[in-house]
Enzyme design. Structure first.
Site, short mmCIF file in Angstrom:
data_model
loop_
_atom_site.label_atom_id
_atom_site.label_comp_id
_atom_site.label_asym_id
_atom_site.label_seq_id
_atom_site.Cartn_x
_atom_site.Cartn_y
_atom_site.Cartn_z
N GLN A 118 -7.31 69.24 45.60
CA GLN A 118 -6.57 70.43 46.05
C GLN A 118 -7.12 71.66 45.31
O GLN A 118 -6.83 71.87 44.14
CB GLN A 118 -5.06 70.25 45.79
CG GLN A 118 -4.45 69.18 46.69
CD GLN A 118 -3.10 68.69 46.23
OE1 GLN A 118 -2.92 68.27 45.08
NE2 GLN A 118 -2.11 68.71 47.11
N ARG A 141 6.46 58.48 43.79
CA ARG A 141 7.38 59.26 44.63
C ARG A 141 7.56 58.57 45.99
O ARG A 141 8.52 58.83 46.71
CB ARG A 141 6.87 60.69 44.83
CG ARG A 141 6.97 61.54 43.56
CD ARG A 141 6.38 62.92 43.76
NE ARG A 141 4.96 62.86 44.05
CZ ARG A 141 4.22 63.94 44.36
NH1 ARG A 141 4.78 65.14 44.43
NH2 ARG A 141 2.93 63.82 44.61
N ASP A 176 4.68 76.24 50.27
CA ASP A 176 4.57 75.25 49.21
C ASP A 176 4.00 75.85 47.92
O ASP A 176 3.04 76.62 47.95
CB ASP A 176 3.65 74.12 49.71
CG ASP A 176 3.50 73.01 48.70
OD1 ASP A 176 4.48 72.31 48.46
OD2 ASP A 176 2.39 72.85 48.14
N GLU A 190 9.13 77.34 48.09
CA GLU A 190 9.29 76.16 47.25
C GLU A 190 8.74 76.51 45.87
O GLU A 190 7.54 76.61 45.67
CB GLU A 190 8.55 74.95 47.82
CG GLU A 190 8.88 73.67 47.08
CD GLU A 190 7.73 73.09 46.26
OE1 GLU A 190 7.97 72.09 45.57
OE2 GLU A 190 6.61 73.64 46.28
C1 GLC Z 1 4.97 70.73 46.26
C2 GLC Z 1 5.29 69.47 47.03
C3 GLC Z 1 4.74 68.28 46.31
C4 GLC Z 1 3.25 68.45 46.15
C5 GLC Z 1 2.89 69.81 45.52
C6 GLC Z 1 1.43 70.13 45.66
O1 GLC Z 1 5.57 70.75 45.02
O2 GLC Z 1 6.68 69.35 47.22
O3 GLC Z 1 5.05 67.08 46.97
O4 GLC Z 1 2.76 67.42 45.35
O5 GLC Z 1 3.58 70.87 46.14
O6 GLC Z 1 1.11 70.54 46.96
#
Ligand code: GLC
Length: 613
Positions: A229, A496, A261, A303
């Site tokens: 990522q 998870r 996110d 989030e």
């Molecule tokens: C957010 C998501 C989580 C993910 C992270 C990275 O916190 O809820 O599941 O691992 O972003 O994208």
């Protein structure tokens, strides 16, 4: 003469331009040609917007608080685990209706990288649906069908990073300068090491460090989460334009709400932990102001699983008031629910929830939840723990991790430890709502009933606390931990998946049926109570009884007093306290029954929940 459509665009542009420019220029300075491109982008998407969605825009302009209504109830699921694929979702719309759902969140459904994709949060194409779930046309069909049933659609949009297989990243790897500037890449390790000094670890066990070296390009790339990522470079306005383009593309496919996110991480500054920096709030304001022009029906949900002080600004404070996210996850309600349940003591909860959070926001509110697809991080600070005599934050966090992994003697919970930070010793927990609440470990009828009551305590809390409640798939039928995740290679290293079981459609046990019926009843009762609109303030009150958590929802119809017993014993609540909150009727709107006052008090059953009006 201008067409009605053009006129609407102009008016909306006028409405939002100020909000847009004030934020955008803070980030990128005055850049007339970039700004002109943003406006052209908005025009293009507005012209392409389907008529049905333009009508929705108008409706939501007229009712800007639509998403705050007590009629809003969310349900969150992985498309494959719920229904196989998008076609399958169509078949289950009647189920969602029968549960009372009005807001559907598909967990990451855009095209992920192959193999381990962090549950879909490693996206390689934001304009395509995950092919194992269907096509964009299938998605649009589902979104339209849900809309016609009065339901709304939320999808995840990962803003902080893309998969390293995304076209931008691939081209960056090939050496294209334009795309290298989309990411944060360093020719030598000096800078990364300087940043590391103040950064924290998100996945300390599986993905230590925040940078990854790629020998083929001889560069260090910023990778906050997993190696695959790659963090985007939001200081580059081209990234802003690309993402805005994607947002409007998705809005025109029928998305009502974008779950943005990991927003906390979008801006970096040396010497900080690179979370919640002021620029993040400008990015979010500029994005919202822009989408309000070309797709006003769209709302944004942030989030940011961060400390209270850092969380509140995502709903818009100060100059961002009413201009930032419409919704944000209230992770503290989740944390405090489980903390109070294990401790049988609500003092910390009352302190935290009444001290750090405003009672209401402008055109914004919480997404309330008790469980979700992520772990529970025990975000309890020393400062907050000090407010409760005898409580030590470190020990309490350790206790909670032990309790919810089932290691603490006598614990009713079954769960796992997710990530142990070797430095702070902090441990987070995985586990499904029902397993954490005691259903998995229950062997007697009394234990089963207690677990069921704990579950319903949580559901009633999130349905009334203030915000848009989000039920996580399967929690309405008490699904237990799924230990089979270890057999799937892409999941095996991430527990998870323990709490991401497949939906069970058949052979529900009597207990599961009871949980379903009771959950459905709570949702139905919520929808009848305008006091529970998220537009109304939530005022936490301290009854002086540490077993009970109590709050007032102020409505035009008079107050509603929420009462929640976090212990397994009966508790008394004095009549005088209830009257002092302005509640005179002693009618429980949750069970629709009257509550008796005996010897100057009402009796609240073990794990009892009441909505007194
Ligand atoms: C957010 C998501 C989580 C993910 C992270 C990275 O916190 O809820 O599941 O691992 O972003 O994208």
């Amino acid at each position: 003469m201008k067409s009605q459509d053009d006129l609407l665009f102009d008016l909306r542009w006028k409405r939002s331009a100020g909000d847009f420019f004030s934020a955008f220029r803070n980030l990128y300075g005055e850049r007339p040609e970039v700004e002109a491109r943003v406006k052209a982008l908005l025009e293009r998407h507005w012209q392409a917007r389907p008529a049905e969605l333009k009508a929705l825009d108008l409706q939501r302009d007229l009712e800007p608080e639509w998403f705050l209504s007590e009629k809003m109830v969310g349900y969150v699921f992985y498309v494959d685990r719920f229904a196989g694929d998008f076609k399958g979702v169509l078949q289950h719309i009647p189920y969602l209706k029968s549960l009372g759902v009005s807001y559907v969140h598909f967990m990451p459904c855009l095209k992920p990288r192959p193999g381990n994709s962090d549950g879909g949060y490693s996206v390689m194409d934001y304009r395509a649906i995950n092919p194992t779930l269907g096509t964009m046309a299938d998605f649009e069909k589902v979104a339209t069908a849900l809309r016609h049933e009065g339901m709304t659609v939320t999808v995840d949009l990962v803003l902080n990073h893309t998969a390293k297989e995304h076209e931008w990243a691939m081209r960056a790897k090939k050496g294209e300068k334009k795309y290298q500037d989309y990411y944060l890449m360093f020719a030598n390790q000096e800078e990364p090491l300087a940043y590391e000094k103040t950064l924290v670890e998100i996945f300390p066990n599986d993905a230590p460090g925040n940078f990854t070296f790629y020998p083929e390009i001889r560069k260090w790339v910023w990778t906050t989460f997993n190696e695959h990522q790659w963090d985007l470079n939001w200081a580059n306005p081209e990234v802003f334009i690309e993402i805005l383009d994607i947002m409007l593309f998705l809005a025109n496919k029928g998305v009502d709400c974008l779950r943005l996110d990991a927003v906390a991480f979008m801006w970096k500054r040396l010497g900080t932990n690179c979370q919640n920096l002021p620029e993040v709030h400008d990015i979010l304001q500029a994005l919202r102001a822009a989408t309000r022009v070309a797709a006003p029906a769209l709302i944004h949900k942030a989030e940011a699983i961060v400390a209270p002080r850092d969380l509140v600004p995502y709903l818009g404070v100060g100059r961002h008031k009413g201009r930032e996210a419409n919704l944000a996850y209230h992770n503290n309600v989740m944390v405090q629910f489980w903390s109070s349940l294990a401790a049988r003591d609500t003092r910390l909860m009352t302190h935290v929830l009444s001290t750090h959070f405003p009672e209401s926001f402008r055109n914004a509110s919480w997404a309330t939840y008790i469980r979700c697809h992520d772990d529970i991080g025990w975000a309890i600070t020393d400062e907050d723990a000090e407010a409760v005599p005898g409580l030590n934050a470190f020990h309490h966090r350790q206790f909670l991790a032990d309790f919810y992994s089932g290691q603490f003697a006598g614990s009713f919970a079954r769960g796992g430890i997710f990530q142990e930070n070797p430095i702070t010793k902090d441990r987070r927990n995985s586990g499904s709502f029902a397993s954490l609440a005691g259903l998995e470990a229950a062997t007697t009828e009394a234990e089963t009933n207690a677990a069921l009551d704990r579950i319903l305590l949580g559901v009633a809390l999130m349905a009334s606390f203030g915000g848009l409640p989000l039920l996580y798939m399967g929690d309405e039928i008490g699904l237990l931990n799924d230990y089979g995740f270890v057999d799937i290679p892409a999941h095996a290293n991430d527990n998870r998946w323990l709490h991401r079981p497949r939906m069970q459609w058949q052979n529900l046990s009597p207990v599961q049926q009871r949980i379903f019926e009771a959950t459905r009843a709570i949702i139905a009762r919520r929808k009848l109570l305008p006091q529970l609109s998220a537009a109304n303030p939530t005022h936490i009150v301290d009854s002086g009884n540490a077993a009970l958590f109590t709050f007032i929802r102020e409505g035009d119809e008079g107050p509603l007093l929420g009462i929640f017993n976090f212990t397994d014993v009966w508790q008394n609540l004095p009549e005088g306290f209830i009257r002092a909150q302005g509640v005179q009727g002693f009618h429980d709107a949750l069970s629709d029954g009257d509550v008796a006052v005996i010897n100057g008090a009402i009796a609240v059953p073990p794990y009892g929940r009441l909505w007194l009006v």
